[in-house]
Design a protein around this motif. Structure first.
Motif, PDB file in Angstrom:
ATOM      1  N   SER C  40      -1.614  -8.725  -8.958  1.00 29.13           N
ATOM      2  CA  SER C  40      -0.245  -9.295  -8.136  1.00 29.13           C
ATOM      3  C   SER C  40       0.310  -7.849  -7.677  1.00 29.13           C
ATOM      4  CB  SER C  40       0.615  -9.802  -9.205  1.00 29.13           C
ATOM      5  OG  SER C  40       1.035  -8.914 -10.003  1.00 29.13           O
ATOM      6  N   GLU C  41       1.233  -8.213  -6.678  1.00 29.38           N
ATOM      7  CA  GLU C  41       1.836  -6.848  -6.007  1.00 29.38           C
ATOM      8  C   GLU C  41       2.565  -6.158  -7.012  1.00 29.38           C
ATOM      9  OE1 GLU C  41       1.083  -5.588  -3.145  1.00 29.38           O
ATOM     10  OE2 GLU C  41      -0.100  -7.012  -2.092  1.00 29.38           O
ATOM     11  N   TYR C  60      -6.507 -12.973  -1.954  1.00 33.37           N
ATOM     12  CA  TYR C  60      -7.557 -13.399  -1.069  1.00 33.37           C
ATOM     13  C   TYR C  60      -7.054 -14.722  -0.131  1.00 33.37           C
ATOM     14  CZ  TYR C  60     -10.646 -10.074  -3.165  1.00 33.37           C
ATOM     15  OH  TYR C  60     -11.280  -8.951  -3.430  1.00 33.37           O
ATOM     16  N   ALA C  61      -6.401 -15.333  -0.812  1.00 38.71           N
ATOM     17  CA  ALA C  61      -6.118 -16.740  -0.301  1.00 38.71           C
ATOM     18  C   ALA C  61      -5.046 -16.425   1.067  1.00 38.71           C
ATOM     19  CB  ALA C  61      -5.325 -17.556  -1.164  1.00 38.71           C
ATOM     20  N   ASP C  62      -4.201 -15.465   0.688  1.00 40.14           N
ATOM     21  CA  ASP C  62      -3.104 -14.819   1.685  1.00 40.14           C
ATOM     22  C   ASP C  62      -3.724 -14.197   2.741  1.00 40.14           C
ATOM     23  OD1 ASP C  62      -1.134 -15.837   0.152  1.00 40.14           O
ATOM     24  OD2 ASP C  62      -0.408 -13.972  -0.576  1.00 40.14           O
ATOM     25  N   TRP C 243      -0.283  -3.412  -0.799  1.00 48.67           N
ATOM     26  CA  TRP C 243      -1.759  -2.669  -0.899  1.00 48.67           C
ATOM     27  C   TRP C 243      -2.536  -3.778  -1.454  1.00 48.67           C
ATOM     28  CZ3 TRP C 243       0.288   2.441  -2.308  1.00 48.67           C
ATOM     29  CH2 TRP C 243       1.009   3.143  -1.200  1.00 48.67           C
ATOM     30  N   ALA C 244      -2.083  -4.554  -2.645  1.00 45.90           N
ATOM     31  CA  ALA C 244      -3.101  -5.578  -3.038  1.00 45.90           C
ATOM     32  C   ALA C 244      -3.586  -6.466  -1.788  1.00 45.90           C
ATOM     33  CB  ALA C 244      -2.747  -6.322  -4.120  1.00 45.90           C
ATOM     34  N   LYS C 245      -2.802  -6.994  -1.059  1.00 52.00           N
ATOM     35  CA  LYS C 245      -3.014  -7.765   0.030  1.00 52.00           C
ATOM     36  C   LYS C 245      -3.874  -6.828   1.030  1.00 52.00           C
ATOM     37  CE  LYS C 245       0.380 -11.381   0.003  1.00 52.00           C
ATOM     38  NZ  LYS C 245       0.578 -11.026  -1.579  1.00 52.00           N
ATOM     39  N   LEU C 246      -3.511  -5.631   1.360  1.00 52.88           N
ATOM     40  CA  LEU C 246      -4.540  -4.922   2.148  1.00 52.88           C
ATOM     41  C   LEU C 246      -5.909  -4.692   1.640  1.00 52.88           C
ATOM     42  CD1 LEU C 246      -4.986  -2.558   4.525  1.00 52.88           C
ATOM     43  CD2 LEU C 246      -4.568  -0.990   2.545  1.00 52.88           C
ATOM     44  N   SER C 247      -6.010  -4.790   0.403  1.00 49.82           N
ATOM     45  CA  SER C 247      -7.522  -4.510  -0.173  1.00 49.82           C
ATOM     46  C   SER C 247      -8.123  -5.637  -0.185  1.00 49.82           C
ATOM     47  CB  SER C 247      -7.047  -4.111  -1.821  1.00 49.82           C
ATOM     48  OG  SER C 247      -6.518  -2.814  -1.950  1.00 49.82           O
TER      49      SER C 247
END
Lengths: 355, 300, 283
Positions: C40-41, C60-62, C243-247
């Protein structure tokens, strides 16, 4: 003091599921020219590579002059080797190829050059020293490999089918030179070949390999004239000897209903045996066994007749090609004092009295 | 004679027919824009001040000659290219030699090595900028502090930033050199090495006298290809540092790009790009000249 | 006496350890990206970095369907890369055949020209292309992007295909001629089936390069044509620390090339080493 005795004791080697060597023993004497003869896959090359230190046995011991070298690296063994495909260094000139072992030996530069020239002259390639392997013919490459091997004075001189990539004529010529070279160098040579003629002409003694076993060790004369088993008899000679079922009763031998008396008594109780006779020891005899001529092969100086004695194929060497028409009946007899006998079951040679 | 000529005539016409579309496409997509680039390098084209536009003669080049930022970028291009290629070749070779010695599991290395190669350089730059090098977040930063060293601002301080972009490039492309060397090593003749062992060459001598000379063609090819890629490197640096801090990691590519698309000074940007083009062509010319094998003994 | 053997075993162990360490250096950034993408972020910002955490698929969903969806970029990349690949192959294969096999006027000149175009630094092209496409109103268009992508794919593809064409035995063509095939029929029925493997390698390379391209995409694209590489870059510039979303997004964006890379690993290495391993006698 003569050096270069090689003693293999109980060597066993397997590659995955394939058993390459089944506990072989071998004792090679100093300054001997020793041939390892056998078909491909018989274990002869594996044996040589273990003596070289390029492979190690799974079991057994290799001794050179009494010292255990079983796991010693090649560099510690004082050997030279000629490879089947020569293994010349492709990026080096002939001069650098021959000089390489000396350079690795840390010989002073000033001594290297004369040694290289000497070795090259011995094998007649002194005029090619500036060339690279890619610019040499097969025969010249072979000589370069030889020169590289003899430039040092090694204890052992190993040759792995060195002539097999040469054409027939060159092979005969080089064969003679190899023998002279070994005599002159006075060094133990171990020579792997599948060509029995090479082994016969070159070797002082030889070992016959088959399927990871040594079938016989002896001089060419012993192996040729007193094969130890059916397997050896079936391998040596070109073509190899005829092997026919026969019955033995005392000194009476019966083949295909035809009896003959052996000149010397066999040391065997009698019964079913296998008789061996070389094609050159079969002759035409009007009183002999009737055979049917199936095919005659013209070999130039002589001819080879393929005859059927009942269901058995018999090969016979005759002087002239015009020995008869195919389908014709040819009566034959065997030279009785050249006959070999083998036990049918084990295939072991049955010695005759006095052997 | 004449009939044969006729046959060749047909073959030539057919060959021309096959090559024409591709060659024409190349002419239109590469040569024409390059010609335009050269033309625009002699112009003043500034989208921020379009009223100034017009023929500038060699003025852009004169300006470039006196531009210390240009010479700085040039120097960085040299450092970046030389060090990243040298590192790739040395590490790639070492790794290939190492993996050749491993009795089993070479395939794992081949798979792993392919990963950086197929990744987009911009993503590699982003990953390093964030996950690996970001202060108080990246793993490298964490590792450095955990080992008891002082924290380094990898992308925010001049020298570390240059080191970082070189390291990123080396990380991504060393596997290329590794894979080429591995394949080359595997294709070397085994009996030659056995001969060398019998000739009492030790491992180092075998490498020096046998492996290295036999790998020469592969090494040269790798150097040529890697120099070319290094000279056109852009995305990873752009993503990681944007050429910064300041101009600390601004190689010529980035300078030309920023001049054109950030400062909108296309005339000057074109001149910078032309100089890059000339350098690239000169370097590739030299490399290919070195590569052409020359017989040491003439006529042999 | 078996000290030789013990030394060999010890050496192997040391080798394995050194090799595995090096392996880790190359795997780690990707591995870490996978781990971060599952956090999580708030978990992401924990320092020192946490290794044990409750994995979430939210990123991943986002990245696919949420506010930061890269779906449209994925689609754009697919179109651009596929179209570039098809066009490149259609142009490169016949040309490569002529270079490799046929009598061709000015063959050397054209060959050198092709090679030279491969050396052009992309920055030298993006500047004039921007000015030209701007003038003709083709910035941010698929047609413009695909044309630009030919600049790096076509020279490379021609040279790669030439090396495969050169490996076909001459007897093939001669037999076809004796069977009264025309030149075009020979190319289509004999040559192309023979170089299917080479075409596959070329397709892989061209597709990978087109998918990964950034410089042209960032400057010549726009809201209409925005490949994933640009979307990734914008993500970091706009959303500094997600960065989690970026990854997660980057891993999705790189999934196609990573999958291709692993499946076609052998072919890619072959393509990389064409020429190098053969001793580099050609080109």
């Amino acid at each position: 003091m003569a050096q270069g005795r090689v003693h293999l004791k109980g060597i066993y080697k397997r590659f995955g599921n394939f058993i390459a060597l089944k506990h072989i023993d071998l004792d090679i004497q100093p300054v001997e020219f020793f041939a390892l003869l056998g078909p491909s896959g018989s274990g002869k090359t594996t044996t040589l590579r273990m003596i070289a230190g390029l492979d190690t046995p799974d079991e057994g011991v290799i001794e050179v002059d009494g010292e255990d070298v079983t796991f010693a690296p090649p560099a510690d063994r004082d050997i030279a080797m000629v490879f089947q495909n020569y293994a010349l260094y492709p990026h080096m000139t002939v001069r650098d190829n021959i000089a390489f072992p000396l350079k690795m030996d840390k010989m002073p530069k000033a001594e290297i050059e004369p040694a290289v020239v000497r070795a090259a002259e011995r094998v007649d390639i002194a005029h090619l020293l500036h060339r690279r392997p890619g610019q040499l013919s097969g025969g010249q490459q072979q000589r370069c490999a030889l020169a590289r091997a003899i430039v040092r004075q090694p204890k052992l001189f190993l040759l792995d089918e060195p002539l097999s990539n040469l054409d027939a004529q060159l092979r005969l010529q080089t064969r003679v030179e190899l023998k002279k070279l070994q005599r002159a160098l006075n060094v133990t040579a171990i020579y792997v070949t599948h060509d029995q003629e090479e082994a016969m002409t070159l070797a002082d003694r030889m070992a016959v390999f088959l399927e990871g076993d040594i079938l016989q060790v002896g001089t060419p004369d012993e192996v040729f004239n007193r094969p130890a088993s059916i397997a050896v008899a079936a391998f040596i000679g070109s073509p190899p000897m005829n092997l026919l079922p026969a019955t033995l009763d005392g000194d009476r031998l019966t083949v295909s209903g035809h009896s003959m008396t052996l000149p010397r008594a066999p040391q065997h109780p009698g019964g079913e045996v296998t008789m061996g006779v070389r094609p050159s020891h079969v002759r035409i005899d009007p009183q002999g066994l009737p055979t049917r001529l199936y095919l005659s092969e013209n070999l130039g100086e002589s001819a080879l007749l393929n005859l059927y004695l009942g269901d058995e194929l018999v090969k016979m060497r005759v002087a002239s090609f015009n020995a008869g028409a195919e389908g014709e009946t040819v009566p034959i007899a065997f030279d009785i004092d050249t006959i070999h006998l083998f036990e049918s079951g084990s295939g072991r040679r049955i010695p005759l009295a006095g052997e | 004679m004449r009939r044969e000529d006729g046959a060749h005539q047909g073959e030539r016409r057919f060959a021309l027919m096959l090559t024409a579309p591709g060659m024409l496409a190349l002419l239109l997509t590469t040569t024409f824009p390059l010609a335009y680039l050269v033309w625009s390098s002699f112009q003043t084209i500034n989208l921020a001040m379009p009223f100034m536009d017009g023929f500038a003669g060699v003025q852009n080049y004169v300006e470039m000659w006196h531009d210390s930022r240009y010479w700085h970028a040039m120097g960085l291009t040299g450092i970046y290219t030389f060090s990243s290629v040298a590192l790739q070749v040395v590490i790639g070779m070492g790794l290939a030699l190492l993996v050749m010695q491993i009795p089993a599991g070479q395939w794992i290395f081949r798979i792993v090595a392919i990963l950086p190669i197929v990744l987009a350089p911009v993503v590699v730059g982003l990953f390093w900028r964030t996950l690996m090098l970001a202060p108080n977040f990246g793993m490298v930063d964490f590792l450095v502090q955990w080992l008891g060293f002082e924290q380094i601002n990898w992308l925010g301080a001049p020298t570390p930033a240059l080191i970082s972009v070189i390291a990123i490039h080396t990380w991504q492309w060393t596997p290329f050199a590794f894979l080429v060397f591995l394949a080359s090593l595997a294709s070397l003749p085994g009996d030659v090495y056995e001969a060398a062992r019998i000739d009492r060459a030790n491992a180092l001598q075998r490498f020096w006298h046998i492996t290295l000379p036999l790998l020469r063609p592969a090494i040269i090819i790798v150097i040529i290809m890697r120099v070319m890629i290094s000279l056109s490197a852009f995305a990873a640096i752009f993503a990681a540092t944007g050429g910064g801090p300041g101009t600390a990691s601004e190689i010529l590519n980035l300078y030309a790009f920023k001049t054109s698309f950030v400062e909108l000074n296309f005339g000057y940007g074109s001149a910078l790009a032309v100089s890059l083009l000339i350098i690239t062509m000169a370097v590739s010319g030299v490399l290919f000249y070195l590569r052409t094998p020359r017989r040491r003994e003439a006529g042999a | 006496m078996s000290s030789y053997r013990r030394a060999a075993t010890r050496r192997n162990i040391v080798l394995m350890i050194v090799a595995s360490t090096l392996l880790l250096i190359w795997v780690f950034p990707l591995l870490w990206a996978v781990i971060v993408s599952l956090k999580s972020e708030s978990e992401v910002l924990a320092y020192p970095p946490s290794v044990f955490f409750e994995p979430t698929g939210k990123n991943y969903a986002d990245a696919l369907f949420g506010d930061f969806s890269i779906l449209s970029s994925l689609w754009t990349s697919t179109i651009v890369a596929t179209a570039t690949t098809v066009l490149t192959i259609v142009l490169a294969v016949p040309a490569a055949y002529a270079f490799a096999r046929l009598r061709l006027p000015a063959k050397k000149t054209m060959g050198f020209y092709t090679l030279a175009t491969q050396m052009v630094p992309p920055v030298g092209l993006v500047i004039p292309y921007f000015l030209i496409l701007n003038k003709v109103g083709m910035l941010d268009s698929y047609e413009g992007m695909i044309i630009v992508y030919l600049t790096f794919s076509l020279p490379f593809a021609i040279w790669l295909m030439v090396s495969y064409m050169e490996d076909i035995p001459f007897e093939m063509e001669e037999a076809a001629f004796l069977d009264k095939a025309s030149r075009l029929q020979t190319l289509w029925h004999i040559i192309i089936p023979q170089v299917r493997g080479g075409i596959a390698v070329t397709v892989i390379f061209v597709f990978l390069n087109a998918w990964n391209e950034f410089l042209f995409a960032v400057q010549l694209g726009g809201n209409n044509v925005r490949p994933v590489t640009v979307a990734m870059y914008n993500f970091v510039s706009v959303e500094q620390t997600l960065w989690a979303k970026l990854s997660a997004a980057a891993l999705i964006a790189m999934l196609p090339v990573v999958v291709i890379g692993i499946i076609a690993q052998k072919q890619i290495v072959k393509g990389l080493t064409v020429g190098a391993v053969k001793g580099g006698g050609r080109r």
